[in-house]
Scaffold this motif. Structure first.
Motif, PDB file in Angstrom:
ATOM      1  N   GLY A 288      77.360  -5.700 117.564  1.00 28.30           N
ATOM      2  CA  GLY A 288      77.044  -4.297 117.826  1.00 28.30           C
ATOM      3  C   GLY A 288      78.264  -3.423 117.996  1.00 28.30           C
ATOM      4  N   LEU A 289      79.333  -3.723 117.250  1.00 25.82           N
ATOM      5  CA  LEU A 289      80.613  -3.057 117.474  1.00 25.82           C
ATOM      6  C   LEU A 289      80.619  -1.598 117.045  1.00 25.82           C
ATOM      7  CD1 LEU A 289      82.931  -5.962 116.249  1.00 25.82           C
ATOM      8  CD2 LEU A 289      82.150  -5.477 118.584  1.00 25.82           C
ATOM      9  N   ALA A 290      79.760  -1.235 116.084  1.00 23.38           N
ATOM     10  CA  ALA A 290      79.814   0.146 115.586  1.00 23.38           C
ATOM     11  C   ALA A 290      78.444   0.687 115.210  1.00 23.38           C
ATOM     12  CB  ALA A 290      80.740   0.232 114.367  1.00 23.38           C
ATOM     13  N   GLY A 291      77.394  -0.114 115.374  1.00 24.94           N
ATOM     14  CA  GLY A 291      76.069   0.337 114.964  1.00 24.94           C
ATOM     15  C   GLY A 291      75.027  -0.087 115.970  1.00 24.94           C
ATOM     16  N   MET A 292      73.927  -0.638 115.461  1.00 24.73           N
ATOM     17  CA  MET A 292      72.880  -1.137 116.346  1.00 24.73           C
ATOM     18  C   MET A 292      73.503  -2.151 117.291  1.00 24.73           C
ATOM     19  SD  MET A 292      69.163  -2.342 115.008  1.00 24.73           S
ATOM     20  CE  MET A 292      68.943  -0.782 114.147  1.00 24.73           C
ATOM     21  N   PRO A 293      73.499  -1.920 118.609  1.00 27.08           N
ATOM     22  CA  PRO A 293      74.430  -2.637 119.483  1.00 27.08           C
ATOM     23  C   PRO A 293      73.936  -3.953 120.061  1.00 27.08           C
ATOM     24  CG  PRO A 293      73.313  -0.944 120.732  1.00 27.08           C
ATOM     25  CD  PRO A 293      72.781  -0.837 119.317  1.00 27.08           C
ATOM     26  N   ASP A 294      72.705  -4.343 119.792  1.00 21.49           N
ATOM     27  CA  ASP A 294      72.098  -5.450 120.515  1.00 21.49           C
ATOM     28  C   ASP A 294      72.362  -6.782 119.824  1.00 21.49           C
ATOM     29  OD1 ASP A 294      70.802  -3.411 122.168  1.00 21.49           O
ATOM     30  OD2 ASP A 294      69.582  -3.066 120.380  1.00 21.49           O
ATOM     31  N   ALA A 295      72.506  -7.840 120.619  1.00 25.80           N
ATOM     32  CA  ALA A 295      72.722  -9.168 120.046  1.00 25.80           C
ATOM     33  C   ALA A 295      71.551  -9.565 119.157  1.00 25.80           C
ATOM     34  CB  ALA A 295      72.910 -10.191 121.158  1.00 25.80           C
ATOM     35  N   ILE A 296      70.332  -9.433 119.678  1.00 20.47           N
ATOM     36  CA  ILE A 296      69.115  -9.739 118.928  1.00 20.47           C
ATOM     37  C   ILE A 296      68.199  -8.535 119.025  1.00 20.47           C
ATOM     38  CG2 ILE A 296      67.080 -11.237 118.777  1.00 20.47           C
ATOM     39  CD1 ILE A 296      68.701 -13.453 120.068  1.00 20.47           C
ATOM     40  N   MET A 312      74.358 -15.265 124.981  1.00 21.52           N
ATOM     41  CA  MET A 312      74.511 -13.905 124.468  1.00 21.52           C
ATOM     42  C   MET A 312      75.486 -13.178 125.387  1.00 21.52           C
ATOM     43  SD  MET A 312      70.541 -13.174 123.442  1.00 21.52           S
ATOM     44  CE  MET A 312      69.862 -14.547 124.346  1.00 21.52           C
ATOM     45  N   CYS A 313      76.650 -12.854 124.872  1.00 19.40           N
ATOM     46  CA  CYS A 313      77.722 -12.367 125.736  1.00 19.40           C
ATOM     47  C   CYS A 313      78.581 -11.360 124.980  1.00 19.40           C
ATOM     48  CB  CYS A 313      78.572 -13.545 126.207  1.00 19.40           C
ATOM     49  SG  CYS A 313      79.971 -13.099 127.254  1.00 19.40           S
ATOM     50  N   GLY A 314      79.027 -10.322 125.688  1.00 16.75           N
ATOM     51  CA  GLY A 314      79.987  -9.386 125.124  1.00 16.75           C
ATOM     52  C   GLY A 314      79.443  -8.515 124.019  1.00 16.75           C
ATOM     53  N   ASN A 315      78.118  -8.439 123.876  1.00 16.26           N
ATOM     54  CA  ASN A 315      77.535  -7.555 122.875  1.00 16.26           C
ATOM     55  C   ASN A 315      77.465  -6.136 123.421  1.00 16.26           C
ATOM     56  OD1 ASN A 315      76.610  -9.702 120.811  1.00 16.26           O
ATOM     57  ND2 ASN A 315      75.809 -10.463 122.752  1.00 16.26           N
ATOM     58  N   ASP A 316      77.506  -5.155 122.537  1.00 15.17           N
ATOM     59  CA  ASP A 316      77.689  -3.783 122.994  1.00 15.17           C
ATOM     60  C   ASP A 316      76.424  -3.118 123.488  1.00 15.17           C
ATOM     61  OD1 ASP A 316      80.365  -3.782 122.695  1.00 15.17           O
ATOM     62  OD2 ASP A 316      80.469  -2.402 121.004  1.00 15.17           O
ATOM     63  N   GLY A 317      75.287  -3.784 123.416  1.00 17.36           N
ATOM     64  CA  GLY A 317      74.045  -3.241 123.945  1.00 17.36           C
ATOM     65  C   GLY A 317      73.316  -4.299 124.741  1.00 17.36           C
ATOM     66  N   SER A 318      72.034  -4.454 124.452  1.00 18.81           N
ATOM     67  CA  SER A 318      71.233  -5.469 125.121  1.00 18.81           C
ATOM     68  C   SER A 318      71.522  -6.845 124.544  1.00 18.81           C
ATOM     69  CB  SER A 318      69.742  -5.162 124.959  1.00 18.81           C
ATOM     70  OG  SER A 318      69.385  -3.958 125.608  1.00 18.81           O
ATOM     71  N   GLY A 319      71.213  -7.867 125.330  1.00 14.97           N
ATOM     72  CA  GLY A 319      71.181  -9.201 124.762  1.00 14.97           C
ATOM     73  C   GLY A 319      70.021  -9.331 123.794  1.00 14.97           C
ATOM     74  N   ILE A 320      68.842  -8.850 124.206  1.00 14.40           N
ATOM     75  CA  ILE A 320      67.640  -8.896 123.384  1.00 14.40           C
ATOM     76  C   ILE A 320      66.928  -7.554 123.522  1.00 14.40           C
ATOM     77  CG2 ILE A 320      65.453 -10.092 122.950  1.00 14.40           C
ATOM     78  CD1 ILE A 320      66.696 -12.501 124.497  1.00 14.40           C
ATOM     79  N   PHE A 321      66.612  -6.938 122.388  1.00 18.72           N
ATOM     80  CA  PHE A 321      65.950  -5.631 122.390  1.00 18.72           C
ATOM     81  C   PHE A 321      64.710  -5.724 121.500  1.00 18.72           C
ATOM     82  CE2 PHE A 321      65.066  -1.227 121.595  1.00 18.72           C
ATOM     83  CZ  PHE A 321      65.621  -0.512 122.643  1.00 18.72           C
ATOM     84  N   LEU A 322      63.530  -5.532 122.089  1.00 20.19           N
ATOM     85  CA  LEU A 322      62.271  -5.559 121.347  1.00 20.19           C
ATOM     86  C   LEU A 322      61.768  -4.136 121.181  1.00 20.19           C
ATOM     87  CD1 LEU A 322      62.554  -8.529 122.286  1.00 20.19           C
ATOM     88  CD2 LEU A 322      60.079  -8.581 122.575  1.00 20.19           C
ATOM     89  N   PHE A 323      61.647  -3.700 119.921  1.00 20.75           N
ATOM     90  CA  PHE A 323      61.222  -2.333 119.661  1.00 20.75           C
ATOM     91  C   PHE A 323      59.831  -2.337 119.021  1.00 20.75           C
ATOM     92  CE2 PHE A 323      60.968   1.576 117.106  1.00 20.75           C
ATOM     93  CZ  PHE A 323      61.175   2.506 118.113  1.00 20.75           C
ATOM     94  N   LYS A 324      58.833  -2.004 119.831  1.00 25.12           N
ATOM     95  CA  LYS A 324      57.442  -1.851 119.392  1.00 25.12           C
ATOM     96  C   LYS A 324      56.982  -2.995 118.483  1.00 25.12           C
ATOM     97  CE  LYS A 324      57.385   3.188 119.800  1.00 25.12           C
ATOM     98  NZ  LYS A 324      57.074   4.481 119.147  1.00 25.12           N
ATOM     99  N   PRO A 325      57.194  -4.235 118.900  1.00 23.04           N
ATOM    100  CA  PRO A 325      56.802  -5.344 118.030  1.00 23.04           C
ATOM    101  C   PRO A 325      55.303  -5.592 118.097  1.00 23.04           C
ATOM    102  CG  PRO A 325      57.604  -6.200 120.100  1.00 23.04           C
ATOM    103  CD  PRO A 325      57.755  -4.695 120.177  1.00 23.04           C
ATOM    104  N   GLN A 326      54.815  -6.327 117.120  1.00 22.58           N
ATOM    105  CA  GLN A 326      53.443  -6.823 117.131  1.00 22.58           C
ATOM    106  C   GLN A 326      53.509  -8.330 117.340  1.00 22.58           C
ATOM    107  OE1 GLN A 326      50.798  -5.111 114.064  1.00 22.58           O
ATOM    108  NE2 GLN A 326      52.576  -3.912 113.410  1.00 22.58           N
ATOM    109  N   GLY A 327      52.846  -8.805 118.395  1.00 25.29           N
ATOM    110  CA  GLY A 327      52.932 -10.205 118.745  1.00 25.29           C
ATOM    111  C   GLY A 327      53.863 -10.426 119.918  1.00 25.29           C
ATOM    112  N   ALA A 328      53.856 -11.653 120.427  1.00 24.23           N
ATOM    113  CA  ALA A 328      54.572 -11.978 121.658  1.00 24.23           C
ATOM    114  C   ALA A 328      55.678 -12.989 121.393  1.00 24.23           C
ATOM    115  CB  ALA A 328      53.600 -12.534 122.696  1.00 24.23           C
ATOM    116  N   VAL A 329      56.684 -12.956 122.258  1.00 22.07           N
ATOM    117  CA  VAL A 329      57.838 -13.844 122.136  1.00 22.07           C
ATOM    118  C   VAL A 329      58.109 -14.473 123.497  1.00 22.07           C
ATOM    119  CG1 VAL A 329      59.455 -11.965 122.592  1.00 22.07           C
ATOM    120  CG2 VAL A 329      60.260 -13.988 121.409  1.00 22.07           C
ATOM    121  N   GLU A 330      58.596 -15.705 123.489  1.00 23.03           N
ATOM    122  CA  GLU A 330      59.079 -16.344 124.714  1.00 23.03           C
ATOM    123  C   GLU A 330      60.596 -16.308 124.734  1.00 23.03           C
ATOM    124  OE1 GLU A 330      59.545 -20.786 126.551  1.00 23.03           O
ATOM    125  OE2 GLU A 330      57.485 -20.153 126.053  1.00 23.03           O
ATOM    126  N   ILE A 331      61.152 -15.838 125.852  1.00 26.16           N
ATOM    127  CA  ILE A 331      62.595 -15.750 126.051  1.00 26.16           C
ATOM    128  C   ILE A 331      62.916 -16.629 127.251  1.00 26.16           C
ATOM    129  CG2 ILE A 331      64.520 -14.204 126.555  1.00 26.16           C
ATOM    130  CD1 ILE A 331      62.796 -11.919 125.338  1.00 26.16           C
TER     131      ILE A 331
END
Length: 705
Positions: A288-296, A312-331
């Protein structure tokens, strides 16, 4: 194996080879046989496919796609292609001093199912040699990157089922921003066949999905043991890639044991479809150095996906970013730290329903821990039933868990959260707040006293919920990080709870969360403190005192192998003389005084050297029956053993054997020789470091009268 392919499919694959043609193609279906071969790439060159002395990666892909015939190769190139009894494999045998493939243009898509591109076949590859200690990912030998001053917007493009990419370094794949109707650049791009670079060529979408029904998502892709975005010399590339792995339209992709770093955008990103995605035990660092900043970053259809065991370390935004997804995830079980370096965001940002965030370590975040943001789509409020339990938070700039409301719409609210919510005072609040505005636990007192070695934490929470208490930091009435889970218990029918504990100590600061299976997990409770009875001004230190990160390094090099242990010094040789026999009287099995002296000497040696074990062999002369002598010899050996046991020698060190009259020592010509045959012999073993001279003695010889 035969697959039904359309002329459009093959033409599209050729389109991606040149990225120039836009010729319309027919819709007639044809049967197509993919060759099953092992093609060994022995040239790092790239360019037009021509018969020469060496096989390039471009030519190997075209061979497996069936778009380059073996007859079109030179004799030397044909030797690099051999039949394969299983699936097709692209292997490598590049010159040791030139293992970097510099692409002149986009490679053909990978269109053969079950194809393996295997960088671990390159001579010199060492599966045990890693640059990181946290998760071991072997250092690749083969690099794939654009040539100098050449724009190639994608490394590998996968459009077929069950393709495996293993043991490669890919970096430098990006493009200048031009028309918006384009699929994203990435080191590895996974989609159906195919949204071309210009998606205006795409079919009319289905009513309920982004693509036409014929746009079959490839399944079962495996990406493992690669360095994605990283050169093999472990430096930051001069030209970072745009994205790492882009799962644009696929199902069941497995990303495991990869290093994913130095991307302008996210290390892993999904598009329209990525159900059953598994991102397991990867190092996703410095993206995420210059654009979408999240690791995942996950969006689209992601149901039944798993993100587990990653750093997940040193990324410029979130470690994990979920944007209006359909379905569920386990983290679960991830180590998420030092993120939000450029844009302050939550370590994990959730939108959507039924996600599980459990057993993660979340620390040193330039923002809150986990944010759940409510949003409306199709008239329905989303972001409900998200369970966030058993995580450990440390050094956050915000709440451990923050439930956003739809009323707070600023950019910062959708990145960092909106802070603590007031208690729910209306059922309408369930419609405008993440996790239906479930209330946090409310402690009955800001302080709880230790009485008779026990403290009882009491309070109230939503009926039907469970409460999980945590050790935390900070002052009473503040919000501290949920550092260490303590206990989980149910709220009673009156909406109250009581937790007795003999383990809590004066000075401990407690917080907690509530979870309702119908709504999800709450924000944390205000801190309460454990104090000793009678202390009016408690000053005891909190055992969860502030913690400062020992290092801000995301990864460390493995420890060098321990030097070989020096050879053990040769043991000093100890020289002893030990008797090896005792004697008995005629028809006797008892130990006489002279024999006892001999046995005392044997006992002394065995006590001094506990590694010594011994067999006791009983013997007789030839008089009496065989059966009688066999029993007499056994009794003699057993009595000698009992004597040594009384001197402290463990019985397990001594074994009894009876030979009767079968092994006479001397010919029985007189009474002296008869006496010599009536004996017990000691056979010593495991004599380590001791040089023993065994002496046949006759001091206890018992000659019959």
């Amino acid at each position: 194996m035969t697959y039904q392919k359309s002329i459009r499919t093959l033409a599209t694959a050729l389109l991606l080879t040149t990225v120039t043609a836009t010729t319309a193609v027919a819709e007639t279906s044809v049967a197509f046989d993919f060759p099953t071969v092992q093609a060994t790439v022995n040239s790092s060159q790239d360019g037009p496919m021509t018969p020469d002395e060496q096989l390039t990666l471009r030519e190997a892909i075209a061979i497996t796609n069936g778009t380059l015939n073996l007859a079109d190769l030179s004799a030397a190139e044909q030797q690099q292609v051999t039949p394969s009894s299983g699936n097709s494999v692209i292997a490598f045998d590049l010159p040791a001093d030139n293992t970097t493939i510099e692409l002149q243009s986009l490679l053909p898509v990978l269109a053969q199912p079950d194809l393996v591109i295997d960088g671990t076949t390159q001579p010199g590859y060492d599966a045990t040699k890693s640059a990181t200690a946290e998760i071991l990912v072997a250092i690749p030998m083969v690099e794939i990157t654009p040539a100098d001053n050449t724009e190639v917007f994608r490394g590998l493009t996968i459009v077929a089922d069950d393709v495996t990419i293993r043991g490669l370094s890919l970096y430098g794949f990006t493009s200048q921003h031009r028309a918006t109707e384009s699929t994203p650049p990435a080191d590895i791009f996974i989609a159906h066949e195919l949204p071309p670079p210009d998606i205006s060529q795409q079919h009319i979408p289905a009513n309920n999905f982004s693509f036409h029904n014929e746009n079959y998502p490839p399944q079962g892709i495996v990406i493992e043991q690669n360095w994605i975005g990283i050169p093999t010399d472990n430096t930051v590339p001069e030209q970072p890639s745009a994205f790492g792995v882009s799962v644009f339209n696929s199902q069941g992709v497995k990303l495991r044991h990869n290093r994913i770093s130095y991307h302008d955008g996210s290390g892993v990103i999904t598009g329209a479809r990525a159900e059953n995605l598994e991102v397991v035990e990867n190092l996703i660092v410095n993206n995420g150095l210059a654009g979408m900043p999240d690791a995942i970053r996950l969006e689209g259809h992601i149901d039944n996906s798993l993100i587990s065991g990653n750093l997940m370390c040193g990324n410029d935004g979130s470690g994990i970013f979920l944007f209006k997804p359909q379905g569920a995830v386990e983290i679960s079980n991830n180590d998420i730290r030092f993120n939000g370096q450029r844009l302050r965001r939550a370590a994990i940002y959730l939108m959507g329903n039924d996600h599980r965030v459990v057993d993660n370590q979340i620390a040193n975040q330039k923002g809150p821990g986990v944010v759940v943001t409510a949003f409306s789509q199709g008239g329905t409020t989303h972001s409900q039933r998200n369970v966030i339990e058993n995580n450990r938070f440390e050094n956050l700039e915000g709440l451990s868990i923050d439930l956003n409301t739809r009323r707070n719409r600023g950019v910062q609210d959708f990145q960092r959260g909106d802070g603590p919510n007031p208690l729910r005072d209306s059922n309408q609040r369930r419609r405008d707040t993440g996790n239906s505005a479930i209330n946090p636990p409310q402690f009955d007192s800001p302080e709880f006293f230790v009485i008779d070695g026990q403290v009882v934490i009491q309070g109230k929470a939503d009926i039907g919920s469970t409460v999980q208490l945590y050790l935390t930091r900070g002052n009473t009435g503040e919000y501290g990080p949920l550092t260490t889970p303590l206990a989980t218990f149910s709220v009673d029918e009156a909406g109250t709870f009581s937790y007795p504990s003999a383990d809590l100590q004066p000075g401990d600061v407690i917080s907690g969360i509530s979870t309702d299976p119908n709504y999800g997990t709450s924000e944390p409770a205000l801190n309460t403190t454990v104090v000793a009875l009678g202390e009016t001004n408690p000053t005891r230190p909190n055992r969860m005192g502030s913690v400062t990160a020992k290092s801000v390094e995301c990864t460390t090099a493995p420890a060098p192998p321990a030097p070989p242990a020096p050879p053990a010094p040769e043991p000093e040789i100890i020289r002893l003389q030990v008797p090896r026999n005792v004697h008995y009287g005629l028809d006797e099995d008892s130990i006489n005084p002279n024999s006892a002296v001999i046995l005392d000497q044997i006992a002394e040696v065995m006590q001094q050297y506990p590694s010594i074990v011994v067999d006791l062999h009983g013997h007789t002369d030839s008089r009496a029956s065989v059966a009688y002598n066999q029993d007499l010899a056994r009794r003699r050996a057993n009595n000698a053993r009992r004597y040594l046991m009384q001197k402290g020698i463990a019985p397990e060190r001594m074994t009894i054997r009876s030979f009767g009259e079968t092994e006479l020592l001397v010919e029985e010509i007189d009474r002296v020789n008869y006496a010599r045959n009536r004996r017990v012999e000691f056979v010593f073993s495991d004599v380590r470091g001791v040089e023993i001279t065994f002496v046949d003695q006759e001091n206890d010889l018992q000659i019959e009268q």
